[in-house]
Design a protein around this motif. Structure first.
Motif, PDB file in Angstrom:
ATOM      1  N   ILE B  91      17.248   7.380  13.850  1.00  0.00           N
ATOM      2  CA  ILE B  91      17.589   6.153  14.582  1.00  0.00           C
ATOM      3  C   ILE B  91      18.913   6.312  15.334  1.00  0.00           C
ATOM      4  CG2 ILE B  91      18.194   3.709  14.301  1.00  0.00           C
ATOM      5  CD1 ILE B  91      16.156   3.685  11.930  1.00  0.00           C
ATOM      6  N   ILE B  92      19.873   6.993  14.684  1.00  0.00           N
ATOM      7  CA  ILE B  92      21.176   7.216  15.320  1.00  0.00           C
ATOM      8  C   ILE B  92      21.021   7.985  16.638  1.00  0.00           C
ATOM      9  CG2 ILE B  92      23.065   8.903  15.003  1.00  0.00           C
ATOM     10  CD1 ILE B  92      23.906   6.185  14.141  1.00  0.00           C
ATOM     11  N   ASP B  93      19.976   8.809  16.722  1.00  0.00           N
ATOM     12  CA  ASP B  93      19.724   9.584  17.949  1.00  0.00           C
ATOM     13  C   ASP B  93      18.887   8.812  18.970  1.00  0.00           C
ATOM     14  OD1 ASP B  93      21.135  11.733  17.115  1.00  0.00           O
ATOM     15  OD2 ASP B  93      19.424  12.981  16.574  1.00  0.00           O
ATOM     16  N   ILE B  94      18.426   7.618  18.613  1.00  0.00           N
ATOM     17  CA  ILE B  94      17.600   6.835  19.543  1.00  0.00           C
ATOM     18  C   ILE B  94      18.492   5.902  20.364  1.00  0.00           C
ATOM     19  CG2 ILE B  94      15.815   5.041  19.717  1.00  0.00           C
ATOM     20  CD1 ILE B  94      14.563   6.188  17.168  1.00  0.00           C
ATOM     21  N   ALA B  95      18.391   5.978  21.683  1.00  0.00           N
ATOM     22  CA  ALA B  95      19.041   5.037  22.599  1.00  0.00           C
ATOM     23  C   ALA B  95      20.535   4.870  22.322  1.00  0.00           C
ATOM     24  CB  ALA B  95      18.305   3.693  22.569  1.00  0.00           C
ATOM     25  N   ALA B  96      20.998   3.627  22.302  1.00  0.00           N
ATOM     26  CA  ALA B  96      22.416   3.305  22.124  1.00  0.00           C
ATOM     27  C   ALA B  96      22.477   1.973  21.365  1.00  0.00           C
ATOM     28  CB  ALA B  96      23.081   3.206  23.491  1.00  0.00           C
ATOM     29  N   GLU B 171      13.995  16.640  -0.890  1.00  0.00           N
ATOM     30  CA  GLU B 171      15.151  17.509  -1.049  1.00  0.00           C
ATOM     31  C   GLU B 171      15.713  17.941   0.308  1.00  0.00           C
ATOM     32  OE1 GLU B 171      13.697  20.141  -4.016  1.00  0.00           O
ATOM     33  OE2 GLU B 171      15.668  21.084  -4.152  1.00  0.00           O
ATOM     34  N   HIS B 172      14.810  18.323   1.200  1.00  0.00           N
ATOM     35  CA  HIS B 172      15.227  18.743   2.543  1.00  0.00           C
ATOM     36  C   HIS B 172      14.464  17.887   3.536  1.00  0.00           C
ATOM     37  CE1 HIS B 172      16.961  22.355   0.730  1.00  0.00           C
ATOM     38  NE2 HIS B 172      15.846  22.431   0.017  1.00  0.00           N
ATOM     39  N   ALA B 173      15.197  17.134   4.329  1.00  0.00           N
ATOM     40  CA  ALA B 173      14.539  16.297   5.342  1.00  0.00           C
ATOM     41  C   ALA B 173      15.472  16.230   6.532  1.00  0.00           C
ATOM     42  CB  ALA B 173      14.262  14.906   4.783  1.00  0.00           C
ATOM     43  N   ARG B 174      15.041  16.803   7.637  1.00  0.00           N
ATOM     44  CA  ARG B 174      15.931  16.854   8.808  1.00  0.00           C
ATOM     45  C   ARG B 174      15.196  16.448  10.064  1.00  0.00           C
ATOM     46  NH1 ARG B 174      17.667  21.037   5.940  1.00  0.00           N
ATOM     47  NH2 ARG B 174      19.813  20.852   5.212  1.00  0.00           N
ATOM     48  N   PHE B 175      15.964  15.775  10.946  1.00  0.00           N
ATOM     49  CA  PHE B 175      15.430  15.424  12.263  1.00  0.00           C
ATOM     50  C   PHE B 175      16.257  16.142  13.327  1.00  0.00           C
ATOM     51  CE2 PHE B 175      15.508  12.776  16.111  1.00  0.00           C
ATOM     52  CZ  PHE B 175      14.154  12.820  16.411  1.00  0.00           C
ATOM     53  N   TYR B 176      15.580  16.868  14.195  1.00  0.00           N
ATOM     54  CA  TYR B 176      16.256  17.589  15.280  1.00  0.00           C
ATOM     55  C   TYR B 176      15.802  16.984  16.604  1.00  0.00           C
ATOM     56  CZ  TYR B 176      16.602  21.295  11.686  1.00  0.00           C
ATOM     57  OH  TYR B 176      16.835  22.005  10.544  1.00  0.00           O
ATOM     58  N   LYS B 177      16.774  16.623  17.439  1.00  0.00           N
ATOM     59  CA  LYS B 177      16.423  16.085  18.765  1.00  0.00           C
ATOM     60  C   LYS B 177      17.116  16.889  19.845  1.00  0.00           C
ATOM     61  CE  LYS B 177      16.792  11.979  21.679  1.00  0.00           C
ATOM     62  NZ  LYS B 177      16.606  10.537  21.678  1.00  0.00           N
ATOM     63  N   ILE B 178      16.352  17.317  20.826  1.00  0.00           N
ATOM     64  CA  ILE B 178      16.929  17.991  21.983  1.00  0.00           C
ATOM     65  C   ILE B 178      16.746  17.063  23.173  1.00  0.00           C
ATOM     66  CG2 ILE B 178      16.902  20.095  23.399  1.00  0.00           C
ATOM     67  CD1 ILE B 178      17.364  20.626  20.389  1.00  0.00           C
ATOM     68  N   GLY B 179      17.873  16.598  23.727  1.00  0.00           N
ATOM     69  CA  GLY B 179      17.812  15.693  24.870  1.00  0.00           C
ATOM     70  C   GLY B 179      18.929  16.013  25.849  1.00  0.00           C
ATOM     71  N   GLY B 180      18.913  15.327  26.976  1.00  0.00           N
ATOM     72  CA  GLY B 180      19.904  15.602  28.011  1.00  0.00           C
ATOM     73  C   GLY B 180      21.317  15.235  27.614  1.00  0.00           C
ATOM     74  N   ARG B 181      21.470  14.192  26.795  1.00  0.00           N
ATOM     75  CA  ARG B 181      22.770  13.827  26.241  1.00  0.00           C
ATOM     76  C   ARG B 181      22.541  13.193  24.882  1.00  0.00           C
ATOM     77  NH1 ARG B 181      23.994   7.965  28.271  1.00  0.00           N
ATOM     78  NH2 ARG B 181      25.955   8.273  27.208  1.00  0.00           N
ATOM     79  N   LYS B 182      23.668  12.881  24.181  1.00  0.00           N
ATOM     80  CA  LYS B 182      23.494  12.393  22.807  1.00  0.00           C
ATOM     81  C   LYS B 182      22.924  10.978  22.763  1.00  0.00           C
ATOM     82  CE  LYS B 182      26.597  15.076  19.937  1.00  0.00           C
ATOM     83  NZ  LYS B 182      27.856  15.073  19.197  1.00  0.00           N
ATOM     84  N   ALA B 183      23.357  10.118  23.697  1.00  0.00           N
ATOM     85  CA  ALA B 183      22.875   8.740  23.678  1.00  0.00           C
ATOM     86  C   ALA B 183      21.879   8.532  24.807  1.00  0.00           C
ATOM     87  CB  ALA B 183      24.046   7.775  23.846  1.00  0.00           C
ATOM     88  N   ASP B 184      21.045   7.500  24.648  1.00  0.00           N
ATOM     89  CA  ASP B 184      20.168   7.045  25.731  1.00  0.00           C
ATOM     90  C   ASP B 184      19.275   8.134  26.324  1.00  0.00           C
ATOM     91  OD1 ASP B 184      20.532   4.349  25.843  1.00  0.00           O
ATOM     92  OD2 ASP B 184      22.199   4.419  27.237  1.00  0.00           O
ATOM     93  N   ALA B 185      19.025   9.218  25.573  1.00  0.00           N
ATOM     94  CA  ALA B 185      18.175  10.278  26.123  1.00  0.00           C
ATOM     95  C   ALA B 185      16.791  10.187  25.504  1.00  0.00           C
ATOM     96  CB  ALA B 185      18.780  11.639  25.829  1.00  0.00           C
ATOM     97  N   ILE B 186      15.779  10.428  26.313  1.00  0.00           N
ATOM     98  CA  ILE B 186      14.426  10.574  25.777  1.00  0.00           C
ATOM     99  C   ILE B 186      14.263  12.053  25.468  1.00  0.00           C
ATOM    100  CG2 ILE B 186      11.974  10.356  26.329  1.00  0.00           C
ATOM    101  CD1 ILE B 186      12.804   7.878  28.006  1.00  0.00           C
TER     102      ILE B 186
END
Lengths: 156, 277
Positions: B91-96, B171-186
């Motif tokens: 969620i922290i990586d979604i939008a702003a 035990e191990h749960a990770r979310f990786y997001k690759i976007g154009g910038r940290k906020a507001d990126a799809i």
């Protein structure tokens, strides 16, 4: 449809289409033109307002979702001591150049300090991450938020 | 004629009469249907506003499930002590902040974007969607509920009532997001990854890839093959594991990225997750 909500502390009623953007309602029906339209798609934050005292992009808010909720724009906020502290901090930190993003930045600043009166640099950058500024390069705005937080002790 | 119902029953009754575009937070719909500045959105159906319906705003925890009302906002989830860390990291990586305050988890699912970060993590967590109409009630796996680009199994008279996440520790749960910038990126590419290890051996393994196909790519049959292996075995066979997933990762070129880049990065994320174990 008749939609009631609180706008800058006053109960208002608007007879309008609930699919209308709050941004347009504020600018057209209430002449609150401190609310700016930049991108119109939630990217830039120039249209930020306080929705139940949390920053929200008014270009993405249909009027129907505002029913019975509390809305504050920069015009309503500017009468407060908190605004005075934020304004002076923005001036002293050189955080305003063209000024188009400033009302939105101030809304995002208030939304942050209201929840977290002493934010870290990282928390400030997250809080302002939905607001774009084409002029300052952001460092001065981050400085301004820190300055407001330090000077405004007790206000938040 | 738009409607703003006050209760779930009222909303479901209205849906029986004609087709509506259901709108929750509006952060996708107001962009999809936007028209010129100062004009109304160009809708093809009237709106049914559901964001303020109390029965759709809740977070409950039982031994079996964490249950989230469809109109619970992302900001609300971030502040809840019972939401799993991987979902909060997502969620922290979604939008702003301004969009997270009104954007809802049910809206994110119903919108069925192949690049929906929230959906990616919910699929990795084996989440279920509870769907209601005035006469019916059904539960579907979220990976089946979403049928393609922007399409779901939701019928015109149905609403998503809640999302159920099995209440398990990972035990191990990770979310990786690759976007154009940290906020507001799809996302250009995203990976939600979940792994449990007991006595040195993998007991659960789930990968869900975003933005690399018409819907989130989830391959339970391949995931199952990792179960029983040791972490060391996984680390020694990274290339062959990547090769097992590779044929099913079929991204496209679009305005955000290229197919070649997306595929290579998706495979690198598998490697990154295995190396982090």
């Amino acid at each position: 449809m008749m939609i009631k909500f609180t706008l800058n502390g006053q109960l208002v009623e608007v007879s309008s289409d609930p699919s209308r953007r709050l941004l347009d309602v504020l600018r057209q029906d209430f002449s609150l033109i401190g609310v700016k339209e930049g991108c119109g798609e939630g990217e830039c934050g120039a249209c930020s307002i306080l929705f139940n005292h949390h920053v929200v992009n008014s270009c993405l808010l249909p009027l129907g979702n505002v029913m019975n909720q509390d809305i504050i724009t920069i015009e309503g906020f500017k009468t407060t001591a908190r605004y005075q502290a934020i304004e002076q901090a923005y001036i002293d930190a050189g955080a305003v150049q063209c000024g188009f993003c400033t009302p939105g930045m101030v809304m995002a600043t208030e939304s942050l300090l209201h929840l977290n009166p002493t934010p870290t640099d990282a928390e400030i950058r997250i809080a302002l991450s939905g607001n774009l500024c084409r002029c300052t390069g952001y460092n001065m705005i981050v400085e301004a938020v820190k300055l407001a937080s330090e000077r405004g002790k007790g206000l938040w | 004629m738009h409607h703003i119902p006050q209760t779930l029953d009222e909303a479901l009754e209205i849906l029986n009469n004609r087709h509506y575009q259901v709108i929750a937070g509006g952060t996708d719909i107001m962009v999809q249907y936007r028209s010129w500045s100062e004009t109304l959105p160009k809708l093809n159906k009237p709106l049914l506003f559901v964001s303020q319906i109390p029965e759709l705003n809740f977070i409950n925890e039982s031994d079996e499930f964490i249950e989230i009302g469809a109109c619970t906002t992302y900001e609300h989830l971030l502040n809840s002590p019972i939401i799993p860390k991987i979902l909060k990291d997502t969620i922290i990586d979604i939008a702003a902040p301004g969009i997270r305050y009104v954007g809802t988890i049910g809206g994110n699912i119903a919108n069925a974007s192949p690049a929906a970060d929230g959906v990616c993590t919910l699929i990795a967590l084996d989440a279920l969607v509870e769907i209601v109409s005035s006469e019916t009630f059904r539960i579907e796996k979220i990976c089946d509920f979403i049928t393609g680009v922007k399409t779901t199994s939701l019928k015109p008279n149905e609403l998503i009532r809640s999302i159920r996440i099995p209440n398990m520790f990972h035990e191990h749960a990770r979310f990786y997001k690759i976007g154009g910038r940290k906020a507001d990126a799809i996302s250009k590419v995203a990976l939600a990854s979940v792994c449990n290890v007991s006595e040195g051996r993998i007991t659960k393994w789930r990968l869900a890839f975003g933005a690399v196909g018409p819907k989130v790519v989830s391959l339970p049959l391949i995931d199952e093959k990792m179960v029983g292996k040791t972490v060391e075995e996984l680390k020694e066979t990274i290339e062959s594991i990547q090769a097992t997933y590779a044929p099913f990762i079929k991204p496209i070129d679009d305005q955000r990225s290229t197919a070649v880049y997306r595929k290579e990065v998706a495979l690198n994320l598998i490697k990154g997750f295995i190396e982090s174990l």
